[in-house]
Design a protein around this motif. Structure first.
Motif: not given
Length: 411
Positions: A111, A134, A137-138, A141, A148, A151-152, A155, A235
């Protein structure tokens, strides 16, 4: 009504801009500081904060029923006690240890390399917004086994959940936004949980979906709450701590040089970062019976906040506490990521952060990757450092220049 301290409120703009300059005053002059706007007491001495975090009968986590449960969509680990807490915490911890942790470390490297790749040839990156957010969060997940590619979206929902939990005052509009985020996240998780019940894998959502407590499987509500609990715990501190670590090392070039030369010093540097600038600055508790601190009685039924940032800089607990020092003898690196930690960045006692061991592996892995890549690292021209947040706190950005990397990075 309690006496209101003459010192400006910790809710003031001045405190938000630089809380660290007020910590000594709070500990010495107002160790029991009442905030009328939120009808809460603030404790700042190390021994007092540790007492609140470890005496679970006198200071409960009942405040989380209002502060966390609405957006977690059910009770979280910190609200549980006894056999239920032990069993469910054990299920979650299994996802952060042993073979699972080794798989996660491999995913962390992949990642980090993927997110960082576009910036290496440029020799410039905002370690908070380009990388840290980012990446955090990656990584979360990956633990959960979620896609992934989403992810946005995740997030954004996570941001609303975290805002609800960490805000001391929400407008009706922001409260509705946060609850909407939680509802959408719950709806996103529902089919995932159903699928993992039918076809479980090696991820944490599968473990939770197939686990039992007292011979009975966890409900969808139980699993959803624990998944969101893990998402926030994994996160929320990561991007802040990674950026703060590099900020402190850049500000102390001699210590940066030593960590570059000896990566074995990284755990000490991370532990000192957590002590010096903890990403979680406030932890609330509900007072179950009258309690006396520094000659002041806090009544039963009140809300009390442990001010972690101030406790971690208490000279009664740490020598020369306002100095960043990776050689600090009174920190104890080996225990700094356990319930026996001297600093309080992960809380303490029964409800110490469930992801502390993962946080160490995550931050250590990323920092070990970045240090050799960030040759001659320095602040970008014109960059002005600023921190934000009261409950959780970290850099708004960290714009860095370094010698560009011309070869691809293989994790």
């Amino acid at each position: 009504m309690p006496n209101v301290d003459a010192r400006p409120s910790i809710l003031s703009d001045d405190f938000a801009a630089d809380p660290y300059s007020s910590f000594a005053w709070l500990r010495e002059e107002a160790p029991v500081h009442y905030e009328p706007a939120i009808d809460s007491y603030i404790l700042s001495r190390h021994q007092d904060v540790r007492r609140v975090l470890t005496d679970h009968e006198a200071f409960s986590t009942a405040t989380l029923q209002e502060r966390a449960e609405p957006v977690m969509r059910g009770p979280v680990l910190a609200q549980m006690t006894g056999a239920e807490h032990t069993a469910k915490r054990k299920i979650v911890v299994r996802g952060f240890t042993g073979q699972m942790l080794q798989q996660q470390i491999r995913a962390i490297r992949e990642d980090a390399a993927e997110i960082l790749a576009p910036f290496l040839a440029r020799g410039r990156v905002d370690l908070v917004n380009d990388f840290g957010k980012p990446f955090a969060v990656y990584a979360a997940l990956d633990i959960l086994g979620l896609d992934k590619a989403d992810w946005q979206q995740v997030a954004g929902w996570h941001g609303g959940v975290a805002e609800f939990i960490t805000s001391l005052a929400l407008t009706p509009e922001r409260r509705r936004h946060c609850l909407d985020c939680a509802e959408q996240l719950e709806a996103y998780l529902a089919p995932v949980i159903a699928q993992r019940r039918r076809e479980p894998g090696a991820d944490l959502v599968s473990q939770l979906s197939t686990a039992e407590f007292d011979g009975i499987g966890l409900t969808d509500r139980d699993v959803t709450a624990l998944v969101i609990n893990v998402l926030v715990a994994a996160a929320e501190p990561a991007d802040k701590t990674i950026a703060l670590l590099f900020k402190h090392l850049i500000d102390h070039p001699g210590q940066l040089a030593r960590v570059r030369q000896d990566p074995g010093l990284l755990p000490a540097a991370i532990a000192e970062t957590l002590r010096y600038t903890p990403p979680v600055q406030l932890i609330p508790r509900h007072v179950e019976r009258d309690a006396v601190f520094a000659g002041t009685t806090i009544p039963a039924g009140a809300t009390v906040f442990g001010l972690i940032g101030a406790a971690n800089r208490d000279p009664e607990a740490f020598a020369d506490p306002d100095t960043f020092d990776i050689d600090r003898p009174d920190l104890g690196t080996a225990r700094s990521f356990t319930a026996a930690a001297q600093h309080l960045a992960f809380g303490a006692g029964l409800h110490q952060c469930v992801g502390a061991a993962f946080a160490r592996a995550e931050i250590e892995t990323v920092a070990a990757m970045l240090l050799p890549l960030f040759d001659q690292v320095r602040y970008s021209p014109g960059f002005e450092y600023r921190e934000t947040g009261l409950y959780t706190r970290g850099p708004a950005s960290l714009c860095l220049d370094f010698t560009p990397v011309t070869e691809s990075v293989v994790p």
